[in-house]
Design a protein around this motif. Structure first.
Motif, PDB file in Angstrom:
ATOM      1  N   ILE A  45       0.864  -1.183   0.000  1.00  0.00           N
ATOM      2  CA  ILE A  45       0.000   0.000   0.000  1.00  0.00           C
ATOM      3  C   ILE A  45       0.900   1.233   0.000  1.00  0.00           C
ATOM      4  O   ILE A  45       1.643   1.476   0.950  1.00  0.00           O
ATOM      5  N   LEU A  46       0.830   2.013  -1.095  1.00  0.00           N
ATOM      6  CA  LEU A  46       1.685   3.179  -1.268  1.00  0.00           C
ATOM      7  C   LEU A  46       0.958   4.451  -0.856  1.00  0.00           C
ATOM      8  O   LEU A  46      -0.274   4.484  -0.781  1.00  0.00           O
ATOM      9  N   SER A  47       1.741   5.494  -0.629  1.00  0.00           N
ATOM     10  CA  SER A  47       1.150   6.795  -0.304  1.00  0.00           C
ATOM     11  C   SER A  47       0.510   7.386  -1.552  1.00  0.00           C
ATOM     12  O   SER A  47       1.165   7.503  -2.588  1.00  0.00           O
ATOM     13  N   PRO A  48      -0.772   7.756  -1.515  1.00  0.00           N
ATOM     14  CA  PRO A  48      -1.420   8.334  -2.694  1.00  0.00           C
ATOM     15  C   PRO A  48      -0.931   9.736  -3.022  1.00  0.00           C
ATOM     16  O   PRO A  48      -1.081  10.201  -4.144  1.00  0.00           O
ATOM     17  N   SER A  49      -0.360  10.426  -2.032  1.00  0.00           N
ATOM     18  CA  SER A  49       0.166  11.781  -2.232  1.00  0.00           C
ATOM     19  C   SER A  49       1.569  11.843  -1.647  1.00  0.00           C
ATOM     20  O   SER A  49       1.823  11.321  -0.558  1.00  0.00           O
ATOM     21  N   SER A  50       2.463  12.472  -2.388  1.00  0.00           N
ATOM     22  CA  SER A  50       3.843  12.613  -1.928  1.00  0.00           C
ATOM     23  C   SER A  50       4.067  14.019  -1.385  1.00  0.00           C
ATOM     24  O   SER A  50       3.472  14.984  -1.859  1.00  0.00           O
ATOM     25  N   GLY A  51       4.941  14.103  -0.402  1.00  0.00           N
ATOM     26  CA  GLY A  51       5.310  15.397   0.137  1.00  0.00           C
ATOM     27  C   GLY A  51       4.440  15.879   1.277  1.00  0.00           C
ATOM     28  O   GLY A  51       4.688  16.956   1.821  1.00  0.00           O
ATOM     29  N   LEU A  52       3.409  15.117   1.650  1.00  0.00           N
ATOM     30  CA  LEU A  52       2.539  15.513   2.754  1.00  0.00           C
ATOM     31  C   LEU A  52       2.947  14.769   4.022  1.00  0.00           C
ATOM     32  O   LEU A  52       3.343  13.596   3.987  1.00  0.00           O
ATOM     33  N   GLN A  53       2.816  15.435   5.133  1.00  0.00           N
ATOM     34  CA  GLN A  53       3.186  14.839   6.421  1.00  0.00           C
ATOM     35  C   GLN A  53       2.089  13.902   6.912  1.00  0.00           C
ATOM     36  O   GLN A  53       0.904  14.153   6.720  1.00  0.00           O
ATOM     37  N   ILE A  54       2.504  12.783   7.523  1.00  0.00           N
ATOM     38  CA  ILE A  54       1.546  11.826   8.075  1.00  0.00           C
ATOM     39  C   ILE A  54       0.998  12.384   9.372  1.00  0.00           C
ATOM     40  O   ILE A  54       1.747  12.656  10.314  1.00  0.00           O
ATOM     41  N   ASP A  55      -0.315  12.552   9.427  1.00  0.00           N
ATOM     42  CA  ASP A  55      -0.968  13.158  10.583  1.00  0.00           C
ATOM     43  C   ASP A  55      -1.475  12.104  11.574  1.00  0.00           C
ATOM     44  O   ASP A  55      -1.384  12.287  12.782  1.00  0.00           O
ATOM     45  N   GLN A  56      -2.014  10.979  11.064  1.00  0.00           N
ATOM     46  CA  GLN A  56      -2.544   9.920  11.934  1.00  0.00           C
ATOM     47  C   GLN A  56      -2.252   8.563  11.306  1.00  0.00           C
ATOM     48  O   GLN A  56      -2.285   8.410  10.079  1.00  0.00           O
ATOM     49  N   VAL A  57      -1.979   7.562  12.157  1.00  0.00           N
ATOM     50  CA  VAL A  57      -1.890   6.159  11.740  1.00  0.00           C
ATOM     51  C   VAL A  57      -2.915   5.394  12.562  1.00  0.00           C
ATOM     52  O   VAL A  57      -2.850   5.386  13.788  1.00  0.00           O
ATOM     53  N   LEU A  58      -3.876   4.744  11.893  1.00  0.00           N
ATOM     54  CA  LEU A  58      -5.055   4.198  12.577  1.00  0.00           C
ATOM     55  C   LEU A  58      -5.028   2.685  12.744  1.00  0.00           C
ATOM     56  O   LEU A  58      -5.951   2.124  13.345  1.00  0.00           O
ATOM     57  N   VAL A  59      -4.010   1.985  12.225  1.00  0.00           N
ATOM     58  CA  VAL A  59      -3.962   0.527  12.348  1.00  0.00           C
ATOM     59  C   VAL A  59      -2.564   0.101  12.778  1.00  0.00           C
ATOM     60  O   VAL A  59      -1.596   0.854  12.637  1.00  0.00           O
ATOM     61  N   GLU A  60      -2.485  -1.135  13.299  1.00  0.00           N
ATOM     62  CA  GLU A  60      -1.219  -1.716  13.706  1.00  0.00           C
ATOM     63  C   GLU A  60      -1.028  -3.048  12.981  1.00  0.00           C
ATOM     64  O   GLU A  60      -1.965  -3.579  12.373  1.00  0.00           O
ATOM     65  N   GLU A  61       0.177  -3.575  13.052  1.00  0.00           N
ATOM     66  CA  GLU A  61       0.457  -4.868  12.439  1.00  0.00           C
ATOM     67  C   GLU A  61      -0.408  -5.952  13.087  1.00  0.00           C
ATOM     68  O   GLU A  61      -0.560  -5.999  14.298  1.00  0.00           O
ATOM     69  N   GLY A  62      -0.980  -6.815  12.240  1.00  0.00           N
ATOM     70  CA  GLY A  62      -1.850  -7.884  12.715  1.00  0.00           C
ATOM     71  C   GLY A  62      -3.323  -7.531  12.717  1.00  0.00           C
ATOM     72  O   GLY A  62      -4.166  -8.414  12.897  1.00  0.00           O
ATOM     73  N   ASP A  63      -3.660  -6.241  12.518  1.00  0.00           N
ATOM     74  CA  ASP A  63      -5.067  -5.829  12.515  1.00  0.00           C
ATOM     75  C   ASP A  63      -5.764  -6.336  11.243  1.00  0.00           C
ATOM     76  O   ASP A  63      -5.190  -6.334  10.153  1.00  0.00           O
ATOM     77  N   LEU A  64      -7.018  -6.763  11.416  1.00  0.00           N
ATOM     78  CA  LEU A  64      -7.851  -7.129  10.272  1.00  0.00           C
ATOM     79  C   LEU A  64      -8.571  -5.873   9.783  1.00  0.00           C
ATOM     80  O   LEU A  64      -9.134  -5.123  10.586  1.00  0.00           O
ATOM     81  N   VAL A  65      -8.550  -5.644   8.481  1.00  0.00           N
ATOM     82  CA  VAL A  65      -9.155  -4.437   7.912  1.00  0.00           C
ATOM     83  C   VAL A  65     -10.095  -4.837   6.786  1.00  0.00           C
ATOM     84  O   VAL A  65      -9.961  -5.897   6.173  1.00  0.00           O
ATOM     85  N   MET A  66     -11.066  -3.956   6.528  1.00  0.00           N
ATOM     86  CA  MET A  66     -12.014  -4.153   5.443  1.00  0.00           C
ATOM     87  C   MET A  66     -11.627  -3.256   4.270  1.00  0.00           C
ATOM     88  O   MET A  66     -10.966  -2.231   4.435  1.00  0.00           O
ATOM     89  N   GLN A  67     -12.067  -3.655   3.091  1.00  0.00           N
ATOM     90  CA  GLN A  67     -11.791  -2.848   1.902  1.00  0.00           C
ATOM     91  C   GLN A  67     -12.400  -1.451   2.070  1.00  0.00           C
ATOM     92  O   GLN A  67     -13.542  -1.295   2.460  1.00  0.00           O
ATOM     93  N   GLY A  68     -11.585  -0.422   1.785  1.00  0.00           N
ATOM     94  CA  GLY A  68     -12.033   0.954   1.913  1.00  0.00           C
ATOM     95  C   GLY A  68     -11.818   1.548   3.294  1.00  0.00           C
ATOM     96  O   GLY A  68     -12.074   2.737   3.483  1.00  0.00           O
ATOM     97  N   GLN A  69     -11.340   0.772   4.253  1.00  0.00           N
ATOM     98  CA  GLN A  69     -11.110   1.291   5.602  1.00  0.00           C
ATOM     99  C   GLN A  69      -9.936   2.260   5.598  1.00  0.00           C
ATOM    100  O   GLN A  69      -8.925   2.050   4.916  1.00  0.00           O
TER     101      GLN A  69
END
Length: 468
Positions: A110-134
């Motif tokens: 999963i790549l960054s859709p925009s370059s040059g912008l600062q990451i403001d929040q990270v909402l998941v951790e390794e091992g988390d189950l996610v749904m499409q579009g989350q």
């Protein structure tokens, strides 16, 4: 006792086998013709222990309690109580043992859709189950929001201008333009009159100058006034032309190219708004599919660039077993695979061969066999697992492993029941250890033979037995 009246088989009082703790999983890629070494050692240990116990019990008894020679000889003719087990035919699986690593069936970067912008929040951790579009992470969007507001204002201005052009000129504007034309015409007339007068003065002063009636400076002054009048006339005519053109435009409306330019400007502003809105949407990093987060590279405060997460598509894992090329011909698609783990003894899964890599490593001469894995919380990419590929299932002679007595010379024997209630010490060739405390007999017995299961350690060839 008549043979027909004998108890049926091993269903009578079968004690738990001393080999119940043995691992019955395949020990090698090819089925062995001998019981593994640890099995033989264990059987020898059990037999030796029983013999020592009996000897100690005998010699530690008081002398009065010891049997006399006469009583021993008498007892030798008595029947020894035993429990029997019947030889049966059961399906035996032939397996190839291999080891391998758990890998993701499909790992998505999963790549960054925009370059040059600062990451403001990270909402998941390794091992988390996610749904499409989350939403997985959020990038800083303050600059883009300001640019969007500016672009929206430009759209409104361009739309107002286009509307004004399309609606045409008002009567007040036309009347005002006509007045300006009349004023310009009057200015031209005055400038023409001034120029005519100036030219006449030039002619008179030139005559006077030739007669010597005036000084040369006076003639130059008059000539300068004439030139100024001529310039004023040119300026008045230009103003009249501009006023006339403006009146004409107001009376006929805007030209098509002017309308087209205004429409193009409005569309360009709208496209910029859409572009900025799309960039704002890209400040949210979304899961492209449902699955499990395998790796999190995004950190709050970092500038987003490149890969931010790794996603296992639909949590699907598979086992890549390494197999020598000499055994590859025995493997077929959809063959069953029994899977175990050294790190997790309770992990026992079943899978199937889903692909065979056609390429063989030229250095190791090993091929990769891909095995499907069921869902399990214990499975993780990178795990080491063992797999036993079931290459075939054939019928074979089996009996409880506890009935087989290993001998010092490495052979094995059982005590087979005869019709006259005596037993024969029968040498057998053993095969693989099987589930449920069974062992394969390759040679020496036939189906429905009955052998001694309990009490064999006290017997010798030809002894009479009593079936419990």
């Amino acid at each position: 006792m008549d043979g027909a009246a004998m108890p049926d088989d091993s269903t009578k009082d079968v004690e738990p086998s001393p080999f119940s703790e043995l691992d019955h999983s395949p020990r090698s890629a090819e089925p062995s013709h001998l019981v593994p070494a640890e099995f033989t050692k264990l059987l020898l240990g059990v037999g030796l222990g029983i013999a020592i116990t009996l000897a100690a019990t005998h010699w530690l008894k008081p002398a009065a309690d010891r049997p006399t020679l006469t009583s021993v000889n008498s007892a030798s003719t008595a029947a020894t109580p035993v429990t029997l087990a019947r030889v049966t035919v059961a399906p035996i699986q032939r397996t190839l043992a291999a080891t391998g690593t758990v890998v993701a069936a499909e790992m998505l970067a999963i790549l960054s859709p925009s370059s040059g912008l600062q990451i403001d929040q990270v909402l998941v951790e390794e091992g988390d189950l996610v749904m499409q579009g989350q939403v997985l992470a959020v990038l800083d969007s303050k600059v883009l929001q300001a640019q969007l507001r500016e672009a929206e204002a430009q759209v409104q201005a361009a739309a107002a201008k286009l509307a004004e052009l399309q609606s045409g000129s008002r009567i007040e504007e036309i009347n005002r333009a006509r007045a300006e034309v009349h004023s310009a015409e009057a200015a031209v007339a005055r400038s023409e009159s001034d120029l005519t007068l100036a030219n006449q003065r030039v002619l008179r002063n030139q005559t006077l100058a030739r007669e010597g009636a005036i000084a040369t400076d006076r003639l130059d002054e008059v000539l300068n006034q004439a030139r100024s009048a001529e310039a004023a006339l040119s300026q008045a005519k230009a103003t009249l032309q501009q006023a006339t053109q403006q009146l004409s435009e107001l009376e006929t409306g805007p030209r098509p190219e002017v309308l087209a330019q205004a429409e193009a400007q409005l569309e360009a502003n709208r496209q910029r708004v859409q572009t900025l809105q799309a960039q704002l949407e890209d400040t949210q990093v979304l899961a492209p599919r449902s699955g499990k987060i395998a790796e999190r590279l995004a950190r709050v405060g970092d500038v987003a660039s490149g890969q931010l997460f790794s996603l296992i598509d639909n949590q699907r894992l598979e086992l890549h077993l390494e197999l020598p090329e000499t055994q590859l011909a025995q493997v077929r698609l959809q063959q069953g695979v029994q899977i175990t783990s050294d790190a997790h003894p309770n992990l026992r899964l079943s899978g199937r061969v889903q692909a065979i890599d056609p390429l063989i490593d030229p250095k190791t001469r090993m091929a990769t066999v891909e095995v499907s894995l069921p869902d399990s919380d214990l499975l993780q990419p990178g795990m080491f697992l063992r797999g036993a590929i079931i290459t075939s299932t054939t019928p074979g002679i089996t009996l409880p492993a506890a009935a087989v007595l290993p001998q010092p010379d490495g052979s094995h024997l059982v005590y087979r029941l005869n019709p006259d209630q005596t037993v024969t010490a029968q040498s057998v060739e053993v095969g693989e250890l099987l589930p449920n405390q069974q062992i394969e007999i390759k040679q020496g017995l036939t189906k429905n033979d009955r052998v001694v299961l309990k009490g064999a350690a006290y017997l010798k060839d030809g002894d009479r037995v009593e079936i419990n």
